[in-house]
Design a protein around this motif. Sequence first.
Motif, PDB file in Angstrom:
ATOM      1  N   ALA A  11     -29.675 -18.709  -1.453  1.00 31.98           N
ATOM      2  CA  ALA A  11     -29.733 -19.279  -2.795  1.00 31.98           C
ATOM      3  C   ALA A  11     -28.901 -18.420  -3.748  1.00 31.98           C
ATOM      4  N   PRO A  12     -28.193 -19.042  -4.659  1.00 29.53           N
ATOM      5  CA  PRO A  12     -27.398 -18.257  -5.592  1.00 29.53           C
ATOM      6  C   PRO A  12     -28.310 -17.372  -6.451  1.00 29.53           C
ATOM      7  N   GLN A  13     -27.815 -16.165  -6.747  1.00 26.64           N
ATOM      8  CA  GLN A  13     -28.627 -15.219  -7.523  1.00 26.64           C
ATOM      9  C   GLN A  13     -28.669 -15.658  -8.973  1.00 26.64           C
ATOM     10  N   GLN A  14     -29.815 -15.489  -9.551  1.00 24.78           N
ATOM     11  CA  GLN A  14     -30.003 -15.789 -10.956  1.00 24.78           C
ATOM     12  C   GLN A  14     -29.736 -14.500 -11.743  1.00 24.78           C
ATOM     13  N   TYR A  15     -28.790 -14.560 -12.630  1.00 29.55           N
ATOM     14  CA  TYR A  15     -28.487 -13.398 -13.467  1.00 29.55           C
ATOM     15  C   TYR A  15     -29.160 -13.578 -14.818  1.00 29.55           C
ATOM     16  N   TYR A  16     -29.668 -12.462 -15.340  1.00 28.33           N
ATOM     17  CA  TYR A  16     -30.326 -12.487 -16.644  1.00 28.33           C
ATOM     18  C   TYR A  16     -29.351 -11.941 -17.680  1.00 28.33           C
ATOM     19  N   TYR A  17     -29.028 -12.728 -18.669  1.00 25.05           N
ATOM     20  CA  TYR A  17     -28.176 -12.300 -19.766  1.00 25.05           C
ATOM     21  C   TYR A  17     -29.058 -12.129 -21.004  1.00 25.05           C
ATOM     22  N   PRO A  18     -29.170 -10.895 -21.516  1.00 25.52           N
ATOM     23  CA  PRO A  18     -30.014 -10.699 -22.697  1.00 25.52           C
ATOM     24  C   PRO A  18     -29.397 -11.388 -23.916  1.00 25.52           C
ATOM     25  N   ASP A  19     -30.244 -11.809 -24.813  1.00 22.93           N
ATOM     26  CA  ASP A  19     -29.775 -12.462 -26.036  1.00 22.93           C
ATOM     27  C   ASP A  19     -29.066 -11.447 -26.921  1.00 22.93           C
ATOM     28  N   ASP A  20     -28.075 -11.904 -27.648  1.00 17.88           N
ATOM     29  CA  ASP A  20     -27.368 -11.059 -28.595  1.00 17.88           C
ATOM     30  C   ASP A  20     -28.067 -11.054 -29.955  1.00 17.88           C
ATOM     31  N   GLU A  21     -29.122 -11.766 -30.071  1.00 21.81           N
ATOM     32  CA  GLU A  21     -29.842 -11.840 -31.337  1.00 21.81           C
ATOM     33  C   GLU A  21     -30.773 -10.639 -31.493  1.00 21.81           C
ATOM     34  N   ILE A  22     -30.980 -10.263 -32.750  1.00 18.49           N
ATOM     35  CA  ILE A  22     -31.897  -9.170 -33.063  1.00 18.49           C
ATOM     36  C   ILE A  22     -33.175  -9.790 -33.597  1.00 18.49           C
ATOM     37  N   SER A  23     -34.254  -9.380 -33.032  1.00 18.23           N
ATOM     38  CA  SER A  23     -35.545  -9.914 -33.464  1.00 18.23           C
ATOM     39  C   SER A  23     -36.035  -9.120 -34.669  1.00 18.23           C
ATOM     40  N   LEU A  24     -36.335  -9.809 -35.742  1.00 18.88           N
ATOM     41  CA  LEU A  24     -36.849  -9.143 -36.936  1.00 18.88           C
ATOM     42  C   LEU A  24     -38.228  -8.534 -36.689  1.00 18.88           C
ATOM     43  N   ILE A  25     -38.970  -9.157 -35.828  1.00 23.73           N
ATOM     44  CA  ILE A  25     -40.294  -8.622 -35.499  1.00 23.73           C
ATOM     45  C   ILE A  25     -40.163  -7.290 -34.770  1.00 23.73           C
ATOM     46  N   ASP A  26     -39.187  -7.203 -33.861  1.00 23.72           N
ATOM     47  CA  ASP A  26     -38.953  -5.929 -33.170  1.00 23.72           C
ATOM     48  C   ASP A  26     -38.489  -4.849 -34.138  1.00 23.72           C
ATOM     49  N   LEU A  27     -37.623  -5.212 -35.067  1.00 23.60           N
ATOM     50  CA  LEU A  27     -37.189  -4.236 -36.075  1.00 23.60           C
ATOM     51  C   LEU A  27     -38.361  -3.759 -36.927  1.00 23.60           C
ATOM     52  N   TRP A  28     -39.189  -4.689 -37.371  1.00 23.30           N
ATOM     53  CA  TRP A  28     -40.355  -4.331 -38.178  1.00 23.30           C
ATOM     54  C   TRP A  28     -41.293  -3.404 -37.394  1.00 23.30           C
ATOM     55  N   ASN A  29     -41.510  -3.723 -36.140  1.00 22.63           N
ATOM     56  CA  ASN A  29     -42.386  -2.878 -35.318  1.00 22.63           C
ATOM     57  C   ASN A  29     -41.811  -1.471 -35.145  1.00 22.63           C
ATOM     58  N   THR A  30     -40.487  -1.377 -34.993  1.00 19.23           N
ATOM     59  CA  THR A  30     -39.847  -0.068 -34.882  1.00 19.23           C
ATOM     60  C   THR A  30     -40.012   0.722 -36.176  1.00 19.23           C
ATOM     61  N   LEU A  31     -39.818   0.055 -37.304  1.00 19.79           N
ATOM     62  CA  LEU A  31     -40.015   0.736 -38.599  1.00 19.79           C
ATOM     63  C   LEU A  31     -41.457   1.202 -38.772  1.00 19.79           C
ATOM     64  N   MET A  32     -42.389   0.405 -38.369  1.00 15.95           N
ATOM     65  CA  MET A  32     -43.799   0.786 -38.512  1.00 15.95           C
ATOM     66  C   MET A  32     -44.157   1.958 -37.593  1.00 15.95           C
ATOM     67  N   ARG A  33     -43.546   1.999 -36.424  1.00 16.44           N
ATOM     68  CA  ARG A  33     -43.802   3.136 -35.528  1.00 16.44           C
ATOM     69  C   ARG A  33     -43.233   4.428 -36.104  1.00 16.44           C
ATOM     70  N   ARG A  34     -42.166   4.317 -36.861  1.00 14.74           N
ATOM     71  CA  ARG A  34     -41.486   5.494 -37.405  1.00 14.74           C
ATOM     72  C   ARG A  34     -41.716   5.655 -38.907  1.00 14.74           C
ATOM     73  N   LYS A  35     -42.774   5.090 -39.432  1.00 11.85           N
ATOM     74  CA  LYS A  35     -42.971   5.134 -40.879  1.00 11.85           C
ATOM     75  C   LYS A  35     -43.224   6.543 -41.396  1.00 11.85           C
ATOM     76  N   LYS A  36     -43.810   7.416 -40.593  1.00  6.47           N
ATOM     77  CA  LYS A  36     -44.012   8.798 -41.050  1.00  6.47           C
ATOM     78  C   LYS A  36     -42.678   9.492 -41.269  1.00  6.47           C
ATOM     79  N   LEU A  38     -39.787   8.004 -41.961  1.00  7.47           N
ATOM     80  CA  LEU A  38     -39.152   7.379 -43.112  1.00  7.47           C
ATOM     81  C   LEU A  38     -39.757   7.877 -44.421  1.00  7.47           C
ATOM     82  N   ILE A  39     -41.060   7.941 -44.489  1.00 11.56           N
ATOM     83  CA  ILE A  39     -41.727   8.397 -45.714  1.00 11.56           C
ATOM     84  C   ILE A  39     -41.409   9.865 -45.974  1.00 11.56           C
ATOM     85  N   THR A  40     -41.380  10.674 -44.948  1.00 10.25           N
ATOM     86  CA  THR A  40     -41.059  12.094 -45.107  1.00 10.25           C
ATOM     87  C   THR A  40     -39.631  12.281 -45.605  1.00 10.25           C
TER      88      THR A  40
END
Length: 132
Positions: A11-36, A38-40
């Motif tokens: 069977a032909p192999q299925q290749y996974y191509y990641p999306d080029d889009e940036i998820s705003l939810i992922d960005l928000w979560n990253t900011l919240m993880r690093r809020k200390k 940023l505030i400092t």
Amino acid sequence: MNNNQTPQQPAPQQYYYPDDEISLIDLWNTLMRRKKVLITAFAAVIVVAIIYLLLAKPVYESRAIVEIGRAGNKVVEDVNVLKQRLLAAYSGTAEFKIDALDTNPEGTKNSVRIVVHAGSLSKAKESLFRSY
């Protein structure tokens, strides 16, 4: 294996191509993880700015354009002579200093522009009228 059967192709192999889009939810979560962090960083910049504002000495600037008059058709004093007199009058003072002394600024004729910086408002004003 049966001779009538054809070999099966893999069977032909299925290749996974990641999306080029940036998820705003992922960005928000990253900011919240690093809020200390940023505030400092934000607080450090504010503290440094306040310290600078409290410790910096104010600098006052005076500007004047002195136009040399005429007596009849003759100029009262040459522009370069006036420039040298002003430099001699203002040199050697620790209270203020001449930052610019231009002859014939901005297309004017027979004039000298003086820019003086001083540590106080009264010294800045006084410095322009000192030699006149």
